[in-house]
Scaffold this motif. Structure first.
Motif, PDB file in Angstrom:
ATOM      1  N   UNK A 127      52.000  28.556  50.305  1.00 56.77           N
ATOM      2  CA  UNK A 127      51.426  28.426  48.771  1.00 56.77           C
ATOM      3  C   UNK A 127      50.887  27.302  48.450  1.00 56.77           C
ATOM      4  N   UNK A 128      51.745  26.058  48.791  1.00 58.27           N
ATOM      5  CA  UNK A 128      51.024  24.707  48.548  1.00 58.27           C
ATOM      6  C   UNK A 128      49.754  24.525  49.228  1.00 58.27           C
ATOM      7  N   UNK A 129      49.620  24.817  50.311  1.00 57.57           N
ATOM      8  CA  UNK A 129      48.239  24.680  50.899  1.00 57.57           C
ATOM      9  C   UNK A 129      47.179  25.218  50.465  1.00 57.57           C
ATOM     10  N   UNK A 130      47.552  26.863  50.262  1.00 58.87           N
ATOM     11  CA  UNK A 130      46.482  27.712  49.595  1.00 58.87           C
ATOM     12  C   UNK A 130      46.091  27.132  48.222  1.00 58.87           C
ATOM     13  N   UNK A 131      47.186  26.605  47.267  1.00 60.98           N
ATOM     14  CA  UNK A 131      46.748  26.301  46.047  1.00 60.98           C
ATOM     15  C   UNK A 131      45.969  25.136  45.989  1.00 60.98           C
ATOM     16  N   UNK A 132      46.215  24.018  46.914  1.00 63.76           N
ATOM     17  CA  UNK A 132      45.186  22.917  46.881  1.00 63.76           C
ATOM     18  C   UNK A 132      43.871  23.284  47.289  1.00 63.76           C
ATOM     19  N   UNK A 133      43.605  24.230  48.320  1.00 56.32           N
ATOM     20  CA  UNK A 133      42.392  24.778  48.759  1.00 56.32           C
ATOM     21  C   UNK A 133      41.398  25.618  47.542  1.00 56.32           C
ATOM     22  N   UNK A 134      42.503  26.307  46.613  1.00 57.97           N
ATOM     23  CA  UNK A 134      41.917  27.202  45.482  1.00 57.97           C
ATOM     24  C   UNK A 134      41.474  26.047  44.499  1.00 57.97           C
ATOM     25  N   UNK A 135      42.239  24.961  44.423  1.00 56.85           N
ATOM     26  CA  UNK A 135      41.767  23.966  43.483  1.00 56.85           C
ATOM     27  C   UNK A 135      40.507  23.122  44.083  1.00 56.85           C
ATOM     28  N   UNK A 136      40.357  22.955  45.210  1.00 58.69           N
ATOM     29  CA  UNK A 136      39.082  22.496  45.701  1.00 58.69           C
ATOM     30  C   UNK A 136      37.828  23.341  45.226  1.00 58.69           C
ATOM     31  N   UNK A 137      38.063  24.517  45.325  1.00 63.69           N
ATOM     32  CA  UNK A 137      36.648  25.477  44.837  1.00 63.69           C
ATOM     33  C   UNK A 137      36.851  25.364  43.130  1.00 63.69           C
ATOM     34  N   UNK A 138      37.766  25.359  42.675  1.00 65.75           N
ATOM     35  CA  UNK A 138      37.840  25.471  41.155  1.00 65.75           C
ATOM     36  C   UNK A 138      37.225  24.380  40.598  1.00 65.75           C
ATOM     37  N   UNK A 139      37.471  22.930  41.213  1.00 70.44           N
ATOM     38  CA  UNK A 139      37.158  21.723  40.666  1.00 70.44           C
ATOM     39  C   UNK A 139      35.639  21.601  41.050  1.00 70.44           C
ATOM     40  N   UNK A 140      34.946  22.048  42.263  1.00 76.91           N
ATOM     41  CA  UNK A 140      33.474  22.213  42.393  1.00 76.91           C
ATOM     42  C   UNK A 140      32.974  23.218  41.612  1.00 76.91           C
ATOM     43  N   UNK A 141      33.327  24.132  41.226  1.00 76.63           N
ATOM     44  CA  UNK A 141      32.780  25.143  39.933  1.00 76.63           C
ATOM     45  C   UNK A 141      32.734  24.469  38.810  1.00 76.63           C
ATOM     46  N   UNK A 142      33.907  23.561  38.312  1.00 78.52           N
ATOM     47  CA  UNK A 142      34.017  22.907  37.153  1.00 78.52           C
ATOM     48  C   UNK A 142      32.997  21.915  36.942  1.00 78.52           C
ATOM     49  N   UNK A 143      32.660  21.233  38.291  1.00 73.90           N
ATOM     50  CA  UNK A 143      31.754  20.177  38.074  1.00 73.90           C
ATOM     51  C   UNK A 143      30.324  20.650  37.883  1.00 73.90           C
ATOM     52  N   UNK A 144      30.073  21.888  38.400  1.00 72.62           N
ATOM     53  CA  UNK A 144      28.744  22.558  38.250  1.00 72.62           C
ATOM     54  C   UNK A 144      28.644  23.271  36.889  1.00 72.62           C
ATOM     55  N   UNK A 145      29.444  23.101  35.991  1.00 71.57           N
ATOM     56  CA  UNK A 145      29.380  23.914  34.913  1.00 71.57           C
ATOM     57  C   UNK A 145      29.898  25.482  34.792  1.00 71.57           C
ATOM     58  N   UNK A 146      30.503  25.791  35.872  1.00 71.57           N
ATOM     59  CA  UNK A 146      30.875  27.079  35.870  1.00 71.57           C
ATOM     60  C   UNK A 146      32.471  27.299  35.243  1.00 71.57           C
ATOM     61  N   UNK A 147      32.700  26.848  34.289  1.00 72.87           N
ATOM     62  CA  UNK A 147      34.001  26.508  33.787  1.00 72.87           C
ATOM     63  C   UNK A 147      35.042  27.928  33.659  1.00 72.87           C
ATOM     64  N   UNK A 148      34.102  28.815  33.218  1.00 71.69           N
ATOM     65  CA  UNK A 148      34.939  30.134  33.125  1.00 71.69           C
ATOM     66  C   UNK A 148      35.697  30.810  34.704  1.00 71.69           C
ATOM     67  N   UNK A 149      34.612  30.628  35.630  1.00 72.37           N
ATOM     68  CA  UNK A 149      35.144  30.968  37.006  1.00 72.37           C
ATOM     69  C   UNK A 149      36.240  29.957  37.304  1.00 72.37           C
ATOM     70  N   UNK A 150      36.006  28.762  37.090  1.00 68.55           N
ATOM     71  CA  UNK A 150      36.865  27.700  37.270  1.00 68.55           C
ATOM     72  C   UNK A 150      38.259  28.142  36.611  1.00 68.55           C
TER      73      UNK A 150
END
Length: 293
Positions: A127-150
């Motif tokens: 789950x540590x590996x999966x959690x980091x990769x989930x964060x990578x997507x969430x961070x990309x969404x956050x930077x694009x302004x898609x804060x709710x999905x993030x």
């Protein structure tokens, strides 16, 4: 001189080449090795046949496999896995460094976890590996302004992986979350490349202050289980934070800190804490006194 990372040895020692029908780049040794391990597991454990086919054997490449495995774990009746896969695909197309980080992170597990010598284990189960990769997507969404999905992905990751990483936090590559349960990261935190962190670690603030208020963890650091690092402070490169410590002040490069509150108990340019994973302070070369920090 440090030894060669174990993952390099593992990649180079693939037991058999892919068949001509495999949809895989022959130069992609990591993908070849993962497929080989999946095929071995498929042959040995029929109860996992569906998991192995959907996660690895039916995928077209390493990044595609990671995306589908993580999306499968995050999906529920409200947000389908296909929606998460589509978001990952857009992120990878926009920023190929996300895929490079997928690879660096799984190599970090093989290199640093003595209990793990197959890529298939972190890929399928950790789950540590999966959690980091989930964060990578969430961070990309956050930077694009898609804060709710993030924020949804942050919440869902907390439910599934027991980690709570704010989408705004910046995380480098080659990061190893060992066990990962209880890992909490505030919004203005920074974790640079080649960092190893054990369970129940908090990178938090000191109260209700606003602005830049969370820790900055520099390259090569190891943070032991249960450590709490609070405030906008820097954990210097190649430093070690002992298990259970409460760190309230900046930590110099190449230092070991321990205690509540934490104090410097050792300074040494030798070793690589993030790879050594040494948490036994009794084996360190102690000075006869502690340094104030």
């Amino acid at each position: 001189m440090t030894s060669a990372p174990r993952h390099l040895i593992l990649i180079e020692s693939a037991k058999r080449p892919p068949s001509p029908s495999d949809e895989v780049e022959t130069a992609d040794l990591l993908w070849r090795k993962l497929r080989e391990e999946a095929q071995d597991a498929y042959d040995d454990e029929p109860n996992l046949a569906s998991l192995l086919r959907r996660s690895v054997l039916d995928r077209t490449g390493f990044e595609d496999a990671v995306v589908h495995r993580v999306a499968g774990r995050l999906a529920n009746e409200l947000v389908a896995g296909a929606q998460i896969v589509a978001a990952f695909a857009a992120a990878l197309q926009d920023n190929p460094e996300i895929g490079a980080a997928f690879r660096a992170d799984i190599n970090a597990v093989i290199d640093r976890d003595p209990a793990c010598d197959r890529f298939i284990e972190p890929f399928l189960y950790f789950k540590g590996y999966h959690a980091i990769q989930t964060h990578r997507l969430a961070h990309w969404l956050w930077a694009r302004g898609q804060t709710d999905f993030a924020l949804y992905l942050q919440s869902r990751s907390s439910d599934v992986f027991q980690t709570d990483i704010h989408p705004a936090a910046r995380i480098g590559k080659g990061v190893f979350l060992d066990h990962a349960t209880g890992f909490v990261v505030g919004a203005t935190s920074v974790i640079e490349d080649d960092v190893s962190i054990l369970q129940n670690v908090t990178l938090g603030g000191t109260g209700k202050e606003s602005g830049d208020r969370h820790p900055k963890v520099r390259r090569g650091v190891m943070i032991g289980a249960g450590a709490k690092i609070l405030g906008n402070i820097e954990i210097g490169a190649f430093s070690r934070v002992a298990a259970g410590s409460v760190v309230l002040h900046p930590v110099p490069d190449h230092s070991t800190v321990a205690g509540v509150p934490a104090k410097v108990v050792n300074r040494s340019n030798k070793g690589e804490p993030y790879r050594d994973m040494d948490q036994l302070l009794s084996q360190l070369a102690y000075d006869s006194f502690s340094y104030e920090i």
